[in-house]
Design an enzyme around this catalytic site. Structure first.
Site, PDB file in Angstrom:
ATOM      1  N   LYS A 136      -9.382  29.296  -2.217  1.00 40.58           N
ATOM      2  CA  LYS A 136      -8.897  28.639  -0.985  1.00 40.58           C
ATOM      3  C   LYS A 136      -7.394  28.833  -0.819  1.00 40.58           C
ATOM      4  O   LYS A 136      -6.614  27.879  -0.720  1.00 40.58           O
ATOM      5  CB  LYS A 136      -9.248  27.157  -0.985  1.00 40.58           C
ATOM      6  N   ASP A 192      -1.026  29.386   1.121  1.00 38.05           N
ATOM      7  CA  ASP A 192       0.428  29.321   0.924  1.00 38.05           C
ATOM      8  C   ASP A 192       1.114  30.213   1.965  1.00 38.05           C
ATOM      9  O   ASP A 192       0.480  30.710   2.900  1.00 38.05           O
ATOM     10  CB  ASP A 192       0.751  29.756  -0.519  1.00 38.05           C
ATOM     11  N   ASP A 225     -13.268  31.610  -5.200  1.00 36.92           N
ATOM     12  CA  ASP A 225     -13.029  30.539  -4.220  1.00 36.92           C
ATOM     13  C   ASP A 225     -11.726  29.832  -4.582  1.00 36.92           C
ATOM     14  O   ASP A 225     -11.736  28.740  -5.151  1.00 36.92           O
ATOM     15  CB  ASP A 225     -14.214  29.568  -4.233  1.00 36.92           C
TER      16      ASP A 225
HETATM   17  N1  U5P Z   1     -17.160  24.426  -1.195  1.00 38.27           N
HETATM   18  C1  U5P Z   1     -17.795  23.392  -0.534  1.00 38.27           C
HETATM   19  N2  U5P Z   1     -17.457  23.143   0.765  1.00 38.27           N
HETATM   20  C2  U5P Z   1     -16.532  23.853   1.441  1.00 38.27           C
HETATM   21  C3  U5P Z   1     -15.888  24.915   0.777  1.00 38.27           C
HETATM   22  C4  U5P Z   1     -16.235  25.181  -0.527  1.00 38.27           C
HETATM   23  O1  U5P Z   1     -18.657  22.711  -1.087  1.00 38.27           O
HETATM   24  O2  U5P Z   1     -16.316  23.593   2.613  1.00 38.27           O
HETATM   25  C5  U5P Z   1     -17.494  24.797  -2.570  1.00 38.27           C
HETATM   26  C6  U5P Z   1     -17.375  23.704  -3.612  1.00 38.27           C
HETATM   27  O3  U5P Z   1     -16.065  23.689  -4.166  1.00 38.27           O
HETATM   28  C7  U5P Z   1     -18.392  24.160  -4.631  1.00 38.27           C
HETATM   29  C8  U5P Z   1     -19.504  24.759  -3.768  1.00 38.27           C
HETATM   30  O4  U5P Z   1     -17.857  25.211  -5.404  1.00 38.27           O
HETATM   31  O5  U5P Z   1     -18.869  25.221  -2.593  1.00 38.27           O
HETATM   32  C9  U5P Z   1     -20.609  23.802  -3.426  1.00 38.27           C
HETATM   33  O6  U5P Z   1     -21.197  23.340  -4.611  1.00 38.27           O
HETATM   34  P1  U5P Z   1     -22.392  22.275  -4.670  1.00 38.27           P
HETATM   35  O7  U5P Z   1     -22.062  21.161  -3.763  1.00 38.27           O
HETATM   36  O8  U5P Z   1     -23.639  23.013  -4.263  1.00 38.27           O
HETATM   37  O9  U5P Z   1     -22.415  21.858  -6.116  1.00 38.27           O
END
Ligand code: U5P
Length: 216
Positions: free
Chosen positions: A64, A67, A62
Site C-alpha cells: 500500500k 509516499d 501488498d
Molecule cells: N486488504 C483488505 N482490504 C483492503 C485492502 C487490502 O482486506 O481494502 C488485505 C488485508 O490486509 C489482508 C487481505 O491481507 O487483504 C484480506 O485478508 P482476510 O480478511 O481474507 O484475512
C-alpha cells in the site's frame, strides 16, 4: 495478470513454517500469493525471494505504497527486486506519487495495482468519497490493474464501470470480512482470501470449498 482459479491467497502469517505449510497445501490450486507487512516484517523481505524460489507462484506485494514520488520509487524498486511480480499502491496520494510507482514497475518489467477503495467499514469516511476519482485517475494514467472491495459489491460495480471491462480488478474481503467469492467475481477478476484459508483447520479443504462455490 492471470490468476489460477480466480483466487489469490493473502498469506498474512508470521512464521516461516506456517507459511510453507499453507503454501504446501494450497499451491495445487493457486498460482498467485499476496504477501504484506505481517509476513515481511516478521521474516524480512527475503521471504519474497524464498517463496519465489520454492514455489511456482506470482507474488503481489501488498505494501500500500503511499509516499511522495521519490520515496515511492525506491520502495517499488526494492520490493520488485526482491522478486515480487507486482506491488499494490495507494491512489489517494495523487498522480505524481502513483506515476513514480508505475514508471519504476514498467522499467523492471513488472506491474502495479492501484488501490481505489478499501474493504473495511472505516474506509467509507475518507476513501469512499474519492474512490471513483482515484479509479478515473488510474485510467487516465494508463493503469491496468486495480484493487476494489469484495465487501461492498455496489462500490465494486461502480469501480468496474469506471476502469472498464479490460482492466484487471482483484478484491479483498471474501470470507472472514463477509464478502462472497461468486458475487465478487461478477465484477472482479480475482478474489483475495486470507484468514478463511490460513486459519482453517484444513486450509486445502477450505480453498477447495471456495473454488467449488464459484462454480455453482
Ligand atoms: N486488504 C483488505 N482490504 C483492503 C485492502 C487490502 O482486506 O481494502 C488485505 C488485508 O490486509 C489482508 C487481505 O491481507 O487483504 C484480506 O485478508 P482476510 O480478511 O481474507 O484475512
Amino acid at each position: 495478470m492471470n490468476v489460477k482459479n480466480q483466487i489469490i491467497l493473502a498469506l498474512d502469517v508470521e512464521e516461516k513454517n506456517k507459511a510453507y505449510e499453507i503454501l504446501d497445501q494450497t499451491t495445487e490450486y493457486l498460482d498467485t500469493i499476496k504477501i504484506g507487512y505481517p509476513i515481511t516484517l516478521a521474516l524480512g523481505p527475503s521471504i519474497i525471494t524464498s517463496i519465489k524460489e520454492e514455489y511456482d507462484v506470482k507474488i503481489i506485494a501488498d505494501f500500500k505504497v503511499a509516499d511522495i514520488d521519490a520515496t515511492n520509487e525506491k520502495i517499488v524498486k526494492t520490493t520488485l527486486n526482491y522478486g515480487a511480480d507486482a506491488i499494490i499502491v495507494h491512489g489517494f496520494t495523487g498522480e505524481d506519487s502513483v506515476l513514480a510507482c508505475k514508471n519504476m514497475a514498467e522499467k523492471l518489467d513488472k506491474e502495479i495495482f492501484l488501490l481505489t477503495e478499501m474493504s473495511h467499514p472505516g474506509a467509507d469516511k475518507f476513501l469512499k468519497p474519492v474512490s471513483l476519482d482515484i479509479a478515473q485517475m488510474g485510467v487516465d494514467l494508463g493503469i491496468k490493474n486495480y484493487v476494489a472491495p469484495a465487501t461492498k459489491i455496489d462500490r465494486l460495480k461502480k469501480i468496474r464501470e469506471v476502469v472498464g471491462k479490460d482492466s484487471f480488478i482483484i478484491s479483498p474481503g471474501v470470507g472472514f470480512q463477509g464478502g462472497n467469492a461468486k458475487d465478487t467475481l461478477q465484477y472482479s477478476n480475482a478474489a483475495i482470501v486470507g484468514r478463511s484459508i490460513y486459519n482453517a483447520s484444513n486450509p486445502k479443504k477450505a480453498l477447495e470449498e471456495i473454488i467449488e462455490s464459484i462454480k455453482v
